[in-house]
Design a protein around this motif. Structure first.
Motif, PDB file in Angstrom:
ATOM      1  N   SER A 106      -7.154  -4.413   5.897  1.00  0.00           N
ATOM      2  CA  SER A 106      -7.353  -3.207   5.082  1.00  0.00           C
ATOM      3  C   SER A 106      -6.612  -1.994   5.626  1.00  0.00           C
ATOM      4  N   PRO A 107      -5.363  -1.790   5.183  1.00  0.00           N
ATOM      5  CA  PRO A 107      -4.656  -0.559   5.539  1.00  0.00           C
ATOM      6  C   PRO A 107      -5.160   0.593   4.659  1.00  0.00           C
ATOM      7  N   PHE A 108      -5.367   1.762   5.270  1.00  0.00           N
ATOM      8  CA  PHE A 108      -5.944   2.923   4.564  1.00  0.00           C
ATOM      9  C   PHE A 108      -4.822   3.863   4.125  1.00  0.00           C
ATOM     10  N   VAL A 109      -4.386   3.744   2.879  1.00  0.00           N
ATOM     11  CA  VAL A 109      -3.225   4.525   2.446  1.00  0.00           C
ATOM     12  C   VAL A 109      -3.528   6.021   2.258  1.00  0.00           C
ATOM     13  N   GLY A 110      -4.668   6.325   1.646  1.00  0.00           N
ATOM     14  CA  GLY A 110      -5.003   7.728   1.376  1.00  0.00           C
ATOM     15  C   GLY A 110      -5.139   8.547   2.653  1.00  0.00           C
ATOM     16  N   ARG A 111      -5.766   7.943   3.656  1.00  0.00           N
ATOM     17  CA  ARG A 111      -5.952   8.696   4.903  1.00  0.00           C
ATOM     18  C   ARG A 111      -4.626   8.922   5.622  1.00  0.00           C
ATOM     19  N   LEU A 112      -3.652   8.011   5.436  1.00  0.00           N
ATOM     20  CA  LEU A 112      -2.310   8.253   5.999  1.00  0.00           C
ATOM     21  C   LEU A 112      -1.639   9.395   5.241  1.00  0.00           C
ATOM     22  N   ASP A 113      -1.727   9.350   3.904  1.00  0.00           N
ATOM     23  CA  ASP A 113      -1.169  10.450   3.091  1.00  0.00           C
ATOM     24  C   ASP A 113      -1.756  11.786   3.550  1.00  0.00           C
ATOM     25  N   ASP A 114      -3.069  11.765   3.820  1.00  0.00           N
ATOM     26  CA  ASP A 114      -3.771  13.004   4.222  1.00  0.00           C
ATOM     27  C   ASP A 114      -3.168  13.637   5.479  1.00  0.00           C
ATOM     28  N   GLY A 142      -0.002  13.362   6.332  1.00  0.00           N
ATOM     29  CA  GLY A 142       1.429  13.597   6.140  1.00  0.00           C
ATOM     30  C   GLY A 142       2.308  12.382   6.376  1.00  0.00           C
ATOM     31  N   GLN A 143       1.700  11.170   6.415  1.00  0.00           N
ATOM     32  CA  GLN A 143       2.504   9.945   6.485  1.00  0.00           C
ATOM     33  C   GLN A 143       2.434   9.249   5.136  1.00  0.00           C
ATOM     34  N   ASP A 144       3.481   8.457   4.811  1.00  0.00           N
ATOM     35  CA  ASP A 144       3.509   7.780   3.524  1.00  0.00           C
ATOM     36  C   ASP A 144       2.698   6.480   3.615  1.00  0.00           C
ATOM     37  N   GLY A 145       1.476   6.524   3.059  1.00  0.00           N
ATOM     38  CA  GLY A 145       0.594   5.356   3.124  1.00  0.00           C
ATOM     39  C   GLY A 145       1.208   4.120   2.485  1.00  0.00           C
ATOM     40  N   MET A 146       1.888   4.307   1.356  1.00  0.00           N
ATOM     41  CA  MET A 146       2.423   3.145   0.642  1.00  0.00           C
ATOM     42  C   MET A 146       3.608   2.514   1.372  1.00  0.00           C
ATOM     43  N   GLN A 147       4.274   3.303   2.205  1.00  0.00           N
ATOM     44  CA  GLN A 147       5.352   2.745   3.026  1.00  0.00           C
ATOM     45  C   GLN A 147       4.782   1.670   3.965  1.00  0.00           C
ATOM     46  N   LEU A 148       3.576   1.930   4.459  1.00  0.00           N
ATOM     47  CA  LEU A 148       2.913   0.950   5.328  1.00  0.00           C
ATOM     48  C   LEU A 148       2.645  -0.353   4.570  1.00  0.00           C
ATOM     49  N   ILE A 149       2.236  -0.240   3.312  1.00  0.00           N
ATOM     50  CA  ILE A 149       1.961  -1.458   2.516  1.00  0.00           C
ATOM     51  C   ILE A 149       3.247  -2.268   2.362  1.00  0.00           C
ATOM     52  N   GLN A 150       4.339  -1.558   2.072  1.00  0.00           N
ATOM     53  CA  GLN A 150       5.638  -2.224   1.930  1.00  0.00           C
ATOM     54  C   GLN A 150       5.973  -3.019   3.196  1.00  0.00           C
ATOM     55  N   ARG A 181      -6.565   6.642  -3.770  1.00  0.00           N
ATOM     56  CA  ARG A 181      -7.081   7.915  -4.293  1.00  0.00           C
ATOM     57  C   ARG A 181      -6.704   8.180  -5.745  1.00  0.00           C
ATOM     58  N   HIS A 182      -5.695   7.446  -6.255  1.00  0.00           N
ATOM     59  CA  HIS A 182      -5.226   7.711  -7.619  1.00  0.00           C
ATOM     60  C   HIS A 182      -4.453   6.495  -8.146  1.00  0.00           C
ATOM     61  N   PRO A 183      -4.224   6.450  -9.478  1.00  0.00           N
ATOM     62  CA  PRO A 183      -3.579   5.272 -10.081  1.00  0.00           C
ATOM     63  C   PRO A 183      -2.185   4.967  -9.530  1.00  0.00           C
ATOM     64  N   ILE A 184      -1.469   5.961  -9.037  1.00  0.00           N
ATOM     65  CA  ILE A 184      -0.115   5.685  -8.524  1.00  0.00           C
ATOM     66  C   ILE A 184      -0.196   4.733  -7.325  1.00  0.00           C
ATOM     67  N   HIS A 185      -1.221   4.905  -6.486  1.00  0.00           N
ATOM     68  CA  HIS A 185      -1.405   3.963  -5.372  1.00  0.00           C
ATOM     69  C   HIS A 185      -1.524   2.529  -5.897  1.00  0.00           C
ATOM     70  N   ILE A 186      -2.270   2.364  -6.976  1.00  0.00           N
ATOM     71  CA  ILE A 186      -2.551   1.016  -7.499  1.00  0.00           C
ATOM     72  C   ILE A 186      -1.270   0.402  -8.095  1.00  0.00           C
ATOM     73  N   VAL A 187      -0.560   1.206  -8.881  1.00  0.00           N
ATOM     74  CA  VAL A 187       0.660   0.703  -9.524  1.00  0.00           C
ATOM     75  C   VAL A 187       1.712   0.364  -8.462  1.00  0.00           C
ATOM     76  N   GLN A 188       1.867   1.234  -7.470  1.00  0.00           N
ATOM     77  CA  GLN A 188       2.846   0.950  -6.407  1.00  0.00           C
ATOM     78  C   GLN A 188       2.456  -0.308  -5.634  1.00  0.00           C
ATOM     79  N   ALA A 189       1.177  -0.460  -5.360  1.00  0.00           N
ATOM     80  CA  ALA A 189       0.710  -1.649  -4.623  1.00  0.00           C
ATOM     81  C   ALA A 189       1.043  -2.918  -5.406  1.00  0.00           C
ATOM     82  N   ALA A 190       0.840  -2.854  -6.726  1.00  0.00           N
ATOM     83  CA  ALA A 190       1.126  -4.031  -7.562  1.00  0.00           C
ATOM     84  C   ALA A 190       2.624  -4.329  -7.559  1.00  0.00           C
ATOM     85  N   LYS A 191       3.449  -3.270  -7.613  1.00  0.00           N
ATOM     86  CA  LYS A 191       4.902  -3.483  -7.591  1.00  0.00           C
ATOM     87  C   LYS A 191       5.357  -4.091  -6.273  1.00  0.00           C
TER      88      LYS A 191
END
Ligand code: G3P
Length: 217
Positions: free
Chosen positions: A127-135, A137-145, A166-176
């Motif tokens: 379980s990587p925490f993307v929102g808390r990384l964004d909080d 100033g790091q790009d949480g979704m970069q970690l998922i990649q 925290r928002h739908p963009i996280h979900i769509v990016q994760a799916a991509k």
């Protein structure tokens, strides 16, 4: 991609599970602190509703306590996934509990290196925490990649469970990116449904239908 609900609230789970879009549930001590009632009964009820993986987190911070607690949590229901924090003791506990055939979710993951270690000890979910990384100033979704890329290079069985969304963009990016699962608060699931053009379109369809009906009488 699977969708988990990040909550300990039985009503929220009931409402969204009834729609048919919820594959599992994640809880943590902060979420469970908001709920009243007996912990084990609540977890059992959540498992009954969801019929999929339900993460229940240990409170112990040293290895022996985590093992004791993890084994005990797993007796609540066959759908329980033991959630352990990413610490040295947590990683060791993951190795032991996974070796016993229990499902383990390694949480509080903030780097690709941590995700690699979690996979090496047989975690069912990381379980990587993307929102808390964004909080911070790091790009949480970069970690998922990065994690998805690393896991694709090896025959690991660990599933990437994107948390702290925290928002739908996280979900769509994760799916991509091909992440296996996103866990979302009910608020984010609600946002996934919404588009103003859908609402306007439906209002207009119904108005036109009414007009046509009125013209026919
Ligand atoms: O389940 C843990 C995680 O999703 C927490 O989210 O919003 O408290 O960072 P958040």
């Amino acid at each position: 991609m699977k969708l988990f609900l990040d909550t300990g609230n039985v009503k929220e789970i009931e409402q969204l599970a009834a729609i048919g879009i919820i594959d599992g549930v994640t809880t943590n001590p902060s979420l469970m602190a908001k709920e009243t009632g007996d912990y084990r009964k609540t977890m059992k009820e959540i498992c009954r509703i969801v019929q999929g993986p339900v993460s229940a987190e240990v409170i112990a911070t040293e290895f022996e306590g985590m093992i004791r607690e993890g084994r005990d949590l797993a007796t609540i229901d066959e759908h329980i996934v033991v959630k352990v924090p990413f610490t040295r003791d947590g990683v060791r506990a993951c190795k032991t509990l996974s070796g016993e055939g229990l499902k383990v979710n390694v949480t509080l993951v903030f780097s690709a290196a941590q995700a690699l270690l979690a996979a090496k000890v047989g975690a069912t979910f990381v379980s990587p925490f993307v929102g808390r990384l964004d909080d911070v100033g790091q790009d949480g979704m970069q970690l998922i990649q990065e994690i998805v890329e690393i896991y694709r290079n090896y025959p690991f069985h660990t599933e990437v469970l994107v948390a702290s969304t925290r928002h739908p963009i996280h979900i769509v990016q994760a799916a991509k990116m091909g992440a296996d699962i996103c866990t979302c608060p009910a608020k984010v699931i609600d946002q996934l449904f919404k588009h103003p053009l859908t609402d306007i379109g439906l209002t207009n369809f119904l108005k036109d239908h009414e007009k046509a009906q009125a013209a026919r009488v």
